[in-house]
Design an enzyme around this catalytic site. Sequence first.
Site, PDB file in Angstrom:
ATOM      1  N   LYS A 230      13.170  19.144  13.351  1.00 52.07           N
ATOM      2  CA  LYS A 230      14.439  18.579  13.825  1.00 52.07           C
ATOM      3  C   LYS A 230      15.621  19.448  13.372  1.00 52.07           C
ATOM      4  CE  LYS A 230      16.413  17.801  10.045  1.00 52.07           C
ATOM      5  NZ  LYS A 230      15.983  18.031   8.844  1.00 52.07           N
ATOM      6  N   SER A 365       8.892  18.639   6.122  1.00 52.52           N
ATOM      7  CA  SER A 365       8.165  17.574   5.432  1.00 52.52           C
ATOM      8  C   SER A 365       7.996  16.361   6.343  1.00 52.52           C
ATOM      9  CB  SER A 365       8.893  17.181   4.148  1.00 52.52           C
ATOM     10  OG  SER A 365      10.192  16.742   4.445  1.00 52.52           O
ATOM     11  N   ASP A 421      14.954  12.263   9.471  1.00 51.58           N
ATOM     12  CA  ASP A 421      14.013  13.323   9.857  1.00 51.58           C
ATOM     13  C   ASP A 421      12.746  12.744  10.489  1.00 51.58           C
ATOM     14  OD1 ASP A 421      15.876  14.822   8.545  1.00 51.58           O
ATOM     15  OD2 ASP A 421      14.464  15.912   7.286  1.00 51.58           O
TER      16      ASP A 421
HETATM   17  N1  LIG Z   1       3.458  23.313   6.441  1.00 49.75           N
HETATM   18  C1  LIG Z   1       3.432  22.562   5.350  1.00 49.75           C
HETATM   19  N2  LIG Z   1       2.295  22.412   4.670  1.00 49.75           N
HETATM   20  C2  LIG Z   1       2.255  21.639   3.585  1.00 49.75           C
HETATM   21  N3  LIG Z   1       3.300  20.976   3.073  1.00 49.75           N
HETATM   22  C3  LIG Z   1       4.461  21.092   3.710  1.00 49.75           C
HETATM   23  C4  LIG Z   1       4.585  21.873   4.874  1.00 49.75           C
HETATM   24  N4  LIG Z   1       5.847  21.796   5.291  1.00 49.75           N
HETATM   25  C5  LIG Z   1       6.494  20.988   4.415  1.00 49.75           C
HETATM   26  N5  LIG Z   1       5.668  20.564   3.462  1.00 49.75           N
HETATM   27  C6  LIG Z   1       6.017  19.664   2.360  1.00 49.75           C
HETATM   28  O1  LIG Z   1       7.388  19.382   2.476  1.00 49.75           O
HETATM   29  C7  LIG Z   1       8.110  19.881   1.364  1.00 49.75           C
HETATM   30  C8  LIG Z   1       9.361  20.574   1.850  1.00 49.75           C
HETATM   31  O2  LIG Z   1      10.244  19.589   2.192  1.00 49.75           O
HETATM   32  P1  LIG Z   1      11.819  19.845   2.183  1.00 49.75           P
HETATM   33  O3  LIG Z   1      12.225  20.550   0.943  1.00 49.75           O
HETATM   34  O4  LIG Z   1      12.472  18.582   2.512  1.00 49.75           O
HETATM   35  O5  LIG Z   1      11.998  20.827   3.349  1.00 49.75           O
HETATM   36  P2  LIG Z   1      12.367  20.528   4.850  1.00 49.75           P
HETATM   37  O6  LIG Z   1      13.832  20.620   4.860  1.00 49.75           O
HETATM   38  O7  LIG Z   1      11.763  21.610   5.640  1.00 49.75           O
HETATM   39  O8  LIG Z   1      11.838  19.184   5.160  1.00 49.75           O
HETATM   40  C9  LIG Z   1       7.170  20.841   0.661  1.00 49.75           C
HETATM   41  O9  LIG Z   1       7.371  20.789  -0.717  1.00 49.75           O
HETATM   42  C10 LIG Z   1       5.801  20.298   1.004  1.00 49.75           C
HETATM   43  O10 LIG Z   1       5.435  19.262   0.129  1.00 49.75           O
HETATM   44  C1  LIG Z   2      20.088  16.054   3.343  1.00 53.48           C
HETATM   45  C2  LIG Z   2      19.400  15.122   4.293  1.00 53.48           C
HETATM   46  O1  LIG Z   2      20.393  14.391   5.003  1.00 53.48           O
HETATM   47  C3  LIG Z   2      18.591  15.901   5.337  1.00 53.48           C
HETATM   48  C4  LIG Z   2      17.526  16.757   4.741  1.00 53.48           C
HETATM   49  O2  LIG Z   2      16.870  17.483   5.735  1.00 53.48           O
HETATM   50  P1  LIG Z   2      15.795  18.596   5.334  1.00 53.48           P
HETATM   51  O3  LIG Z   2      14.777  17.946   4.412  1.00 53.48           O
HETATM   52  O4  LIG Z   2      16.504  19.705   4.677  1.00 53.48           O
HETATM   53  O5  LIG Z   2      15.128  18.997   6.622  1.00 53.48           O
HETATM   54  C5  LIG Z   2      18.528  14.178   3.505  1.00 53.48           C
HETATM   55  C6  LIG Z   2      18.044  12.970   4.286  1.00 53.48           C
HETATM   56  O6  LIG Z   2      18.611  12.631   5.322  1.00 53.48           O
HETATM   57  O7  LIG Z   2      17.112  12.341   3.807  1.00 53.48           O
END
Ligand SMILES: Nc1ncnc2c1ncn2[C@@H]1O[C@H](COP(=O)(O)OP(=O)(O)O)[C@@H](O)[C@H]1O
Ligand SMILES: C[C@@](O)(CCOP(=O)(O)O)CC(=O)O
Length: 662
Positions: A230, A365, A421
């Site tokens: 997203k 995630s 998300d």
């Molecule tokens: N392709 C993947 N394989 C395994 N775990 C993943 C993957 N993508 C995301 N994750 C999980 O999501 C976490 C990242 O989340 P976050 O920091 O919120 O990033 P994002 O903004 O991309 O959601 C990682 O620590 C892991 O636990």
């Molecule tokens: C910062 C926030 O608004 C979005 C986080 O997005 P991402 O995990 O960085 O893809 C946190 C949330 O909405 O839970």
Amino acid sequence: MPVSHEDLKMVDSAADLLGVASPSRKRAESEVSRYYDAQEPASSSSSPSNDLLDGVQSLSLSHIPDTDISPSNGSSETSSYRSGAVGTAASTGAAAVPPLQRRDSGRGRARELPRKSSLSMPTAPLTFQHHHRKNSSSGSISRIYTAAAAPNIRQPLSHEYLRGSGSPAQESTSVASETLQNSTPPFTSNEAARPGLNGRTRSLSRTRSLSYMKRMEPELPDFMVSAPAKVIMYGEHAVVHGKAAIAAALSLRSYLHVHHLPRDNRTVTLHLADIDLNHTWDIESLPWDFFNSPAKKRIHFDTVTSLDPELLEALQPFLSSIVNKYHSAATAFLYVYLCLGSKHSPAAVFTLRSTIPIGAGLGSSASITVCLSAALHLQSGMLVRPSAKLFEEECARQLKRINDWAFVGEMCIHGNPSGVDNTVATGGKAVLFRRGDYSKPPEVKRLEHFPELPLMLVNTNQPRRTAELVAAVHGLRNSHPTTCGLMLDAIDNVTAEAMMLLDNKHFRPDDSHLTRLGELVRINHGLLVSLGVSHPKLERVRQIVDGSGIGWTKLTGAGGGGCAFSVLKPIQMPGDEAKKLKVEETLKEEGMVTYEATLGGDGVGVLWPAMHGKPEERVSITKEMFLAADGDDGVEALVGVKALGSGRLAWGFWREWLPEEA
Ligand SMILES: Nc1ncnc2c1ncn2[C@@H]1O[C@H](COP(=O)(O)OP(=O)(O)O)[C@@H](O)[C@H]1O
Ligand SMILES: C[C@@](O)(CCOP(=O)(O)O)CC(=O)O
């Protein structure tokens, strides 16, 4: 007599313990079958299927009136500001009737849809995708369906063998013999004969061969699920504090392959290939008794709004040997697996690959937790594969169930996410989202007129963790409540203004509307900088793009690195295209990656069974093939939604609306 929720829960547990459909459960199922048969007009378009129907309360997609997103309504007092600590599991809104498995009567009956279409969602070649809605004659909204035979979700494969033209006994014995030619049976062949099915005679050895065969068969076919990334256009961080955000599904996706193991293998494996995490648990040794105890048990229909610290603690011994910086994904898996499953859950290998950069602000995630939630629901028989036979309301209920449990997974990874998300990754398209009160479902308004926008997405490749950035804003708000409160209100105001433009069917990306949208992008970024969630690399992107005059830039997601996007001005002058190319080149030289992706596509999808190829030459997609696919392009080419398309033999999506006719 009507079947009560409690009755069925008991029936469910008893049946689960026995691994069979209990007589009362069957009675309840046939009651529901009768209900549907009585309700539905006959149709010739049915395909033999084994649907699961239920009477869960419908998804309340509370529409957010325009006035709701005004600053006055979004004051900081009303927002629920959550600390990183987890609370007690709260369960709200248990369903009136639990899920039931319904076998098609075989009389060619299908529920006739009030509104349906076989149109598939168009994808725009450039950055954004424009989807319209079609209004039915009644003026209400329709959605598109992919015609598909529903899977025999809880039906063991052996039942497939038992079907067919021959009698059950003939079929079963012939399959058993065939299987045994290639295997070593654990019994002797000279056994006494005894009466078999339909009064026929069958030997004990054959009975045993059948049971041996059953043990060696997986319970379910391999299948896949997928969910998108997203982009938050406006309102990240503020959304954690009860304000509204606008987000849209992005065409990068995660794919989860579920391979079922023979019944005598009682293990479950989580293989997260992108992060090199591969762990196997012995199913029966997991803390089922604790998770299934009356005080802790949560079922598929429950809306869990916080994690239970005791359940988390009970998982620790099973997670402690996983040493991986992304290990929270394993926690998410195990928590949801134990909540939704039972000791008798099928043995399986869950293999995940994603084309979404991890921790880059694109909701990687949420995309994986939506996949895990959908897969676990499908596996336990709590979802029907999307098909033309699904009522709109059922479709919405299924999406809600996936989304609710994806949120539980998100809480395991983030601590206190807003849920925007996972909502976008589940439902796709674009939404205005707000969660004022965390004990209640969020307010979600689908953006019907989300326009095609010229957009450039840039990954700074600067790693960061959402949970840490959310906690940092939380800290800042604690030390500067008034100032931060005003900044969050200002972001809310930006989102409200943007909403008026983005949800307006008269929006034209080539006139002053785009400039207003761009200015709001820039203002929102400035406010995020003030909240302390930018990063020098994000500022560098802004400097390069804004400096060239080609558009307006903002970080997206949690910030602290990760991705930024730029809304691009229309190419009008001869030098405009050259300027854009120069910007892309400079960003590349500085180690950043630009993406060509579309916005507003489908949410969660399922490929059941996991096969590809033309109908006459279809082959199974094995986990080995999936793992061997070369990079993101290889994954897309093998299992991608774009490569396989959607339809009966391809990806199916739980869609809630139809594109508007041009
Ligand atoms: N392709 C993947 N394989 C395994 N775990 C993943 C993957 N993508 C995301 N994750 C999980 O999501 C976490 C990242 O989340 P976050 O920091 O919120 O990033 P994002 O903004 O991309 O959601 C990682 O620590 C892991 O636990
Ligand atoms: C910062 C926030 O608004 C979005 C986080 O997005 P991402 O995990 O960085 O893809 C946190 C949330 O909405 O839970």
